[in-house]
Design a protein around this motif. Structure first.
Motif, PDB file in Angstrom:
ATOM      1  N   ARG A 114       0.848  -1.061  -0.168  1.00 33.90           N
ATOM      2  CA  ARG A 114      -0.018   0.120  -0.021  1.00 33.90           C
ATOM      3  C   ARG A 114       0.920   1.096   0.046  1.00 33.90           C
ATOM      4  O   ARG A 114       0.493   2.329  -0.786  1.00 33.90           O
ATOM      5  N   ARG A 115       1.916   1.188   0.862  1.00 29.30           N
ATOM      6  CA  ARG A 115       2.783   2.358   0.821  1.00 29.30           C
ATOM      7  C   ARG A 115       3.332   2.761  -0.682  1.00 29.30           C
ATOM      8  O   ARG A 115       3.652   3.830  -0.926  1.00 29.30           O
ATOM      9  N   ARG A 134       1.370   6.848  -6.460  1.00 30.01           N
ATOM     10  CA  ARG A 134       0.196   7.790  -6.805  1.00 30.01           C
ATOM     11  C   ARG A 134       0.578   9.265  -6.578  1.00 30.01           C
ATOM     12  O   ARG A 134       0.307  10.256  -7.444  1.00 30.01           O
ATOM     13  N   VAL A 135       1.254   9.415  -5.560  1.00 28.88           N
ATOM     14  CA  VAL A 135       1.864  10.851  -5.417  1.00 28.88           C
ATOM     15  C   VAL A 135       2.832  11.171  -6.368  1.00 28.88           C
ATOM     16  O   VAL A 135       2.692  12.409  -6.893  1.00 28.88           O
ATOM     17  N   ARG A 136       3.696  10.427  -6.787  1.00 30.13           N
ATOM     18  CA  ARG A 136       4.648  10.944  -7.851  1.00 30.13           C
ATOM     19  C   ARG A 136       3.976  11.057  -9.119  1.00 30.13           C
ATOM     20  O   ARG A 136       4.294  11.988  -9.921  1.00 30.13           O
ATOM     21  N   ALA A 137       2.831  10.282  -9.555  1.00 31.96           N
ATOM     22  CA  ALA A 137       2.201  10.156 -10.744  1.00 31.96           C
ATOM     23  C   ALA A 137       1.609  11.618 -10.745  1.00 31.96           C
ATOM     24  O   ALA A 137       1.403  12.505 -11.836  1.00 31.96           O
ATOM     25  N   THR A 138       0.758  11.942  -9.470  1.00 35.62           N
ATOM     26  CA  THR A 138       0.038  13.254  -9.432  1.00 35.62           C
ATOM     27  C   THR A 138       1.079  14.577  -9.674  1.00 35.62           C
ATOM     28  O   THR A 138       0.690  15.370 -10.271  1.00 35.62           O
ATOM     29  N   LEU A 139       2.270  14.429  -8.881  1.00 39.00           N
ATOM     30  CA  LEU A 139       3.123  15.669  -8.856  1.00 39.00           C
ATOM     31  C   LEU A 139       3.711  15.743 -10.503  1.00 39.00           C
ATOM     32  O   LEU A 139       3.724  16.965 -10.807  1.00 39.00           O
ATOM     33  N   ILE A 140       4.038  14.820 -11.240  1.00 37.15           N
ATOM     34  CA  ILE A 140       4.509  14.863 -12.536  1.00 37.15           C
ATOM     35  C   ILE A 140       3.462  15.229 -13.216  1.00 37.15           C
ATOM     36  O   ILE A 140       3.690  16.285 -14.251  1.00 37.15           O
ATOM     37  N   ALA A 141       2.308  14.935 -13.244  1.00 29.66           N
ATOM     38  CA  ALA A 141       0.882  15.437 -14.015  1.00 29.66           C
ATOM     39  C   ALA A 141       0.897  17.034 -13.758  1.00 29.66           C
ATOM     40  O   ALA A 141       0.507  17.748 -14.599  1.00 29.66           O
ATOM     41  N   ALA A 200      -6.659  17.008  -8.660  1.00 25.04           N
ATOM     42  CA  ALA A 200      -7.443  16.453  -7.852  1.00 25.04           C
ATOM     43  C   ALA A 200      -8.166  14.936  -9.105  1.00 25.04           C
ATOM     44  O   ALA A 200      -8.160  13.912  -8.558  1.00 25.04           O
ATOM     45  N   ALA A 201      -7.954  15.504 -10.167  1.00 31.51           N
ATOM     46  CA  ALA A 201      -8.340  14.377 -11.396  1.00 31.51           C
ATOM     47  C   ALA A 201      -7.467  13.504 -11.566  1.00 31.51           C
ATOM     48  O   ALA A 201      -7.670  12.132 -11.698  1.00 31.51           O
ATOM     49  N   THR A 202      -6.151  13.821 -11.583  1.00 28.23           N
ATOM     50  CA  THR A 202      -4.881  12.871 -11.816  1.00 28.23           C
ATOM     51  C   THR A 202      -5.004  11.763 -10.553  1.00 28.23           C
ATOM     52  O   THR A 202      -4.736  10.787 -10.730  1.00 28.23           O
ATOM     53  N   TRP A 203      -5.261  12.660  -9.169  1.00 26.38           N
ATOM     54  CA  TRP A 203      -5.135  11.718  -8.056  1.00 26.38           C
ATOM     55  C   TRP A 203      -6.399  10.595  -8.033  1.00 26.38           C
ATOM     56  O   TRP A 203      -6.013   9.332  -7.673  1.00 26.38           O
ATOM     57  N   ALA A 204      -7.432  11.200  -8.574  1.00 26.47           N
ATOM     58  CA  ALA A 204      -8.584  10.350  -8.702  1.00 26.47           C
ATOM     59  C   ALA A 204      -8.588   9.115  -9.586  1.00 26.47           C
ATOM     60  O   ALA A 204      -8.483   8.027  -9.294  1.00 26.47           O
ATOM     61  N   ALA A 205      -7.680   9.565 -10.867  1.00 21.12           N
ATOM     62  CA  ALA A 205      -7.730   8.544 -11.869  1.00 21.12           C
ATOM     63  C   ALA A 205      -6.680   7.585 -11.466  1.00 21.12           C
ATOM     64  O   ALA A 205      -6.783   6.299 -11.620  1.00 21.12           O
ATOM     65  N   GLY A 217      -5.545   6.718  -8.712  1.00 25.35           N
ATOM     66  CA  GLY A 217      -6.017   6.166  -7.573  1.00 25.35           C
ATOM     67  C   GLY A 217      -7.138   4.716  -8.001  1.00 25.35           C
ATOM     68  O   GLY A 217      -6.974   3.447  -7.623  1.00 25.35           O
ATOM     69  N   LEU A 218      -7.864   5.179  -9.071  1.00 22.78           N
ATOM     70  CA  LEU A 218      -8.653   4.194  -9.564  1.00 22.78           C
ATOM     71  C   LEU A 218      -8.067   3.138 -10.427  1.00 22.78           C
ATOM     72  O   LEU A 218      -8.288   1.885 -10.107  1.00 22.78           O
ATOM     73  N   ALA A 219      -6.962   3.336 -10.961  1.00 21.06           N
ATOM     74  CA  ALA A 219      -6.335   2.381 -11.782  1.00 21.06           C
ATOM     75  C   ALA A 219      -5.310   1.534 -10.882  1.00 21.06           C
ATOM     76  O   ALA A 219      -5.173   0.400 -10.976  1.00 21.06           O
ATOM     77  N   LEU A 220      -4.860   2.178  -9.670  1.00 18.28           N
ATOM     78  CA  LEU A 220      -4.037   1.452  -8.825  1.00 18.28           C
ATOM     79  C   LEU A 220      -4.773   0.603  -7.862  1.00 18.28           C
ATOM     80  O   LEU A 220      -4.335  -0.523  -7.438  1.00 18.28           O
ATOM     81  N   ARG A 221      -6.130   0.969  -7.465  1.00 14.91           N
ATOM     82  CA  ARG A 221      -7.101   0.159  -6.887  1.00 14.91           C
ATOM     83  C   ARG A 221      -7.358  -1.170  -7.423  1.00 14.91           C
ATOM     84  O   ARG A 221      -7.333  -2.255  -7.040  1.00 14.91           O
ATOM     85  N   ARG A 222      -7.414  -1.061  -9.043  1.00 14.61           N
ATOM     86  CA  ARG A 222      -7.422  -2.307  -9.773  1.00 14.61           C
ATOM     87  C   ARG A 222      -6.237  -3.259  -9.778  1.00 14.61           C
ATOM     88  O   ARG A 222      -6.188  -4.356  -9.590  1.00 14.61           O
TER      89      ARG A 222
END
Length: 410
Positions: free
Chosen positions: A8-9, A15-22, A174-179, A181-186
């Motif tokens: 999870r970590r 998720r954090v890195r992807a959001t920051l890059i986006a 927010a959109a990147t974090w949600a998207a 997160g959805l992908a990573l939940r899968r």
């Protein structure tokens, strides 16, 4: 649990890195676009001011060349515009009231433009020069206009961008974090399912190996008392069980990679032939049960014959395993593009709460469905996988009635 927390970590860090890059990419694009917009706006509005100055100078020049003399030019806004008519020596011949008495504010040839300081305003004026003739005299008409309106418009747009860009960045984050997160939940669910699959598979494979080893150790410890036939029977039974389990695991692994071979090798298959084949097999394998196939009608589907045979056999074996006295097969083409296969037994049935869970992998509903009685818990999971690969589905309608619905191949 430690592995799950670590996973999870790791996923959260991704998720954090992807959001920051986006957000960084969006910020760079927005800043570049905003800068280009403001610069383009300033340039365009400045050109509009110069064009207006040139047009006004042309009007005055036309009046002069019409032979009406040099008029006293007027301006609409003395704070934002001036007019001067200058001769070839640089002497002011005529001027608007707001610059009357002042020397020429610019020394330009006809067709030239310049930005000059004036006593009218702190901002520089944009000046356009247009040539004119008054008899033999060559004159130059100078019209100057302040670009303050253009500058103010550019400042307004800049302020709006400074307010809007952070809002857009927040929305992008927010959109990147949600998207993500959805992908990573899968991904997390797939990873957890994979861990459970590996764990259950390891346990199931360990059981027959342990059984064979235990009997072999007993035989080695006391060879004279060992029953070679019993040992051979045990080894054979466990080897068959292990082979069946490995085959099931390989089939499910192929399904996880993109669907069973049935999804790739489709051809017309007479499903009634496969069902009647299973009826005959069960009558031989389970002579104590009444196997009824009288309700099996003609039905054809498109798919992989071996995978469909596996679906029918697994349903038949499951029914025979828990039946008290009979197993009934029914097959029909419903006429609406679907084929319906029903396999029912008179056993204890499946509680309603477990009718979906029974198709999960390695699921045994109670103690009676032990490894010896119920296999590894993969049979019905394979049925569900094969049905899905053929565009159909399987469910438990009531008690011990399993219904598989597949697209017709007609």
């Amino acid at each position: 649990m430690t592995g799950e927390r670590r996973g999870r970590r790791r996923l959260r860090a991704v998720r954090v890195r992807a959001t920051l890059i986006a957000v960084l990419a969006v910020a760079v694009a927005l800043v570049a676009g905003g800068t280009a917009l403001v610069l383009g706006l300033r340039t365009e509005l400045g050109n509009d001011v110069r064009d207006a100055a040139r047009a006004r100078a042309h009007e005055v020049a036309r009046v002069i060349e019409a032979g009406r003399g040099v008029p006293a030019p007027t301006v609409a806004d003395p704070d934002e515009e001036f007019l001067q008519v200058v001769d070839s020596a640089g002497k002011v011949v005529a001027a608007s009231s707001n610059v009357e008495g002042l020397p020429a504010l610019a020394r330009l040839k006809p067709g030239q433009r310049a930005s000059v300081k004036t006593p009218l305003d702190e901002d520089r004026f944009l000046v356009a020069a247009v040539g004119a003739r008054d008899g033999d005299r060559k004159l130059v008409v100078l019209d100057g206009r302040t670009p303050a309106g253009a500058a103010e418009a550019a400042r307004t747009v800049t302020r709006l961008l400074l307010i809007g860009l952070p809002v857009l960045l927040v929305l992008a984050a927010a959109a990147t974090w949600a998207a993500v997160g959805l992908a990573l939940r899968r991904v997390a669910r797939a990873e957890a399912a994979q861990r459970r699959f590996v764990s259950d598979a390891s346990h199931e494979l360990r059981s027959p190996v342990a059984t064979v080893r235990q009997h072999a150790e007993v035989a080695l410890a006391d060879p004279e008392r060992a029953d070679a036939r019993a040992l051979a029977d045990t080894v054979y039974d466990e080897a068959v069980r292990m082979q069946r389990l490995v085959d099931d695991l390989l089939l499910l692994a192929r399904a996880d990679e993109g669907g069973p071979a049935a999804a790739r090798r489709r051809r017309p298959v007479d499903l009634d032939d496969l069902v009647l084949e299973e009826v005959r097999r069960l009558r031989s394998a389970a002579p104590g049960l009444r196997i009824d196939g009288t309700a099996v009608g003609a039905a054809r589907v498109s798919g992989d014959q071996e995978a469909l045979r596996r679906l029918v056999r697994n349903l038949g074996e499951n029914a025979a395993r828990y039946a008290r006295t009979r197993v009934t097969f029914a097959l029909a083409d419903t006429g609406d593009g679907r084929v319906r296969l029903v396999v029912e037994d008179d056993g204890p049935g499946i509680p309603e709460a477990d009718r979906r869970r029974v198709f999960e992998r390695f699921v045994r509903l109670d103690e009676s469905r032990s490894r010896d009685a119920g296999g590894a818990g993969l049979g019905l999971a394979i049925v569900a996988e094969v049905a899905a690969a053929h565009g159909g589905r399987v469910l438990v309608e009531d008690g011990a009635r399993f219904v598989a619905t597949l697209p017709s191949g007609e």
